[in-house]
Design an enzyme around this catalytic site. Structure first.
Site, PDB file in Angstrom:
ATOM      1  N   HIS A  95      36.803  48.196  42.529  1.00  0.00           N
ATOM      2  CA  HIS A  95      36.729  46.944  43.281  1.00  0.00           C
ATOM      3  C   HIS A  95      36.426  45.759  42.365  1.00  0.00           C
ATOM      4  O   HIS A  95      35.693  45.878  41.378  1.00  0.00           O
ATOM      5  CB  HIS A  95      35.621  47.019  44.327  1.00  0.00           C
ATOM      6  N   CYS A 147      40.970  43.789  42.405  1.00  0.00           N
ATOM      7  CA  CYS A 147      41.178  42.443  42.924  1.00  0.00           C
ATOM      8  C   CYS A 147      40.215  41.459  42.270  1.00  0.00           C
ATOM      9  O   CYS A 147      39.180  41.834  41.731  1.00  0.00           O
ATOM     10  CB  CYS A 147      40.958  42.427  44.438  1.00  0.00           C
TER      11      CYS A 147
END
Length: 321
Positions: A95, A147
């Site tokens: 993440h 991301c």
């Protein structure tokens, strides 16, 4: 001529036993490790692996947990060993997050960070400090399959990515994809709670993170980091190279398909490197090739390259072995 050494730190965070779980990040690390050894001449003794998912006992005794402190220690060790001409590589699958920055009289902006397994963020400030102190002539490349990591280094995007419309049969449409993004508000609340502070007590994440992680906290949350700069040791423009798996308004995806889990961007990069028949591939060619591969497969993400114009044409990780 001095011998050039290639060193790598490879990190995969699946966040097992949490609601933020991903599935393909450990497999991504395995795939990247194989291809950089087989095609790019990295020696296993110069590769540090950090993973958090031991569901099948595959982490092995040589793999450290990817906490923020362990990741930064591995990066610092790699930097401390670097000599002029050496090739340094950091790979991350997991993440990412965006940290809002509100400063009086200045436009709103966001800093970016990767999310270790313990939420002790490693931010763009940490990466810039690392690159700033490398010996002249050593290269540092980041390949990020997560991301919100397009600003981990201080370089503008080179080239233009082709935007595409969502496809009906894409993995996203079939519900087999999960964005590799963890909202900062969730991280903020988790850190505040872990520090034992009340949620409405007015404490900042810097205070809470510093209480929990101490000297291992990100420089972004360090007491000397004030108003976007350091009182001591100011940051300089860096010469890093970043290959990121997405455009600013897109996401990097964790895919589960046909009993196989993987990062879409990582899979495209690994396949391209394995199948490449020429003697070398440049950073720009790799980014463009990965973008084309993802488009053909229906993935709605557009890889980007962030580096100087000169580094766009340099061989990826010093060229094939």
């Amino acid at each position: 001529m001095a011998k050039v050494t290639k060193r790598a730190v490879l990190v995969g965070c699946n966040y097992p036993l949490t609601k933020n779980r991903l599935y393909g990040c450990m497999e991504d690390v395995r795939a990247i490790k194989r291809v950089i050894m087989d095609k790019l001449g990295f020696q296993e003794s110069n590769i540090q692996v950090l993973t958090d998912d031991d569901h099948d006992g595959a982490r092995g005794s040589s793999s450290l947990l990817p906490t923020g402190a362990n990741i930064k220690a591995a990066l610092n060790d790699m930097a401390n060993k670097a000599k002029a001409g050496d090739v340094l590589f950091f790979y991350f699958s997991g993440h990412g997050t965006a940290i809002p920055v509100l400063e009086a009289g200045k436009p709103f902006r966001q800093d970016e960070a990767i999310v270790p397994c313990d939420l002790n963020l490693v931010t763009n400030v940490d990466f810039r400090r690392l690159v700033n102190r490398l010996p002249k002539g050593a290269s540092f490349t980041i390949l990020s399959d997560s991301c919100q990591t397009g600003a981990l280094i201080d370089k503008a995007k080179t080239g233009a990515s082709k935007k595409r419309k969502p496809q009906e049969n894409s993995p996203m449409a079939k519900g087999k994809a999960k964005a590799k993004f963890l909202g900062f508000e969730f991280i903020h609340q988790a850190i505040i709670a872990a520090a034992g502070f009340p949620q409405d007590g007015g404490n900042t994440i810097s205070q809470a993170a510093h209480k929990i992680f101490g000297k291992d906290v990100s420089f972004k949350f360090h007491p000397h980091y004030i108003g976007g700069a350091f009182e001591l040791d100011p940051l300089q423009e860096d010469e890093g190279i970043l290959l990121s798996g997405f455009e600013a308004d897109e996401a990097s995806y964790d895919i589960v398909s046909d009993d196989r889990a993987f990062g879409a961007f990582t899979d495209a990069v690994v396949t391209l490197l394995k199948d490449h028949t020429s003697a070398k591939i440049s950073n720009g060619e790799l980014a463009a090739g990965a973008a084309e591969a993802l488009q053909k497969q229906g993935y709605e993400q557009s890889p980007c390259l962030y580096c100087s114009k000169n580094n766009t044409h340099q061989d990826f990780l010093g060229g094939f072995a």
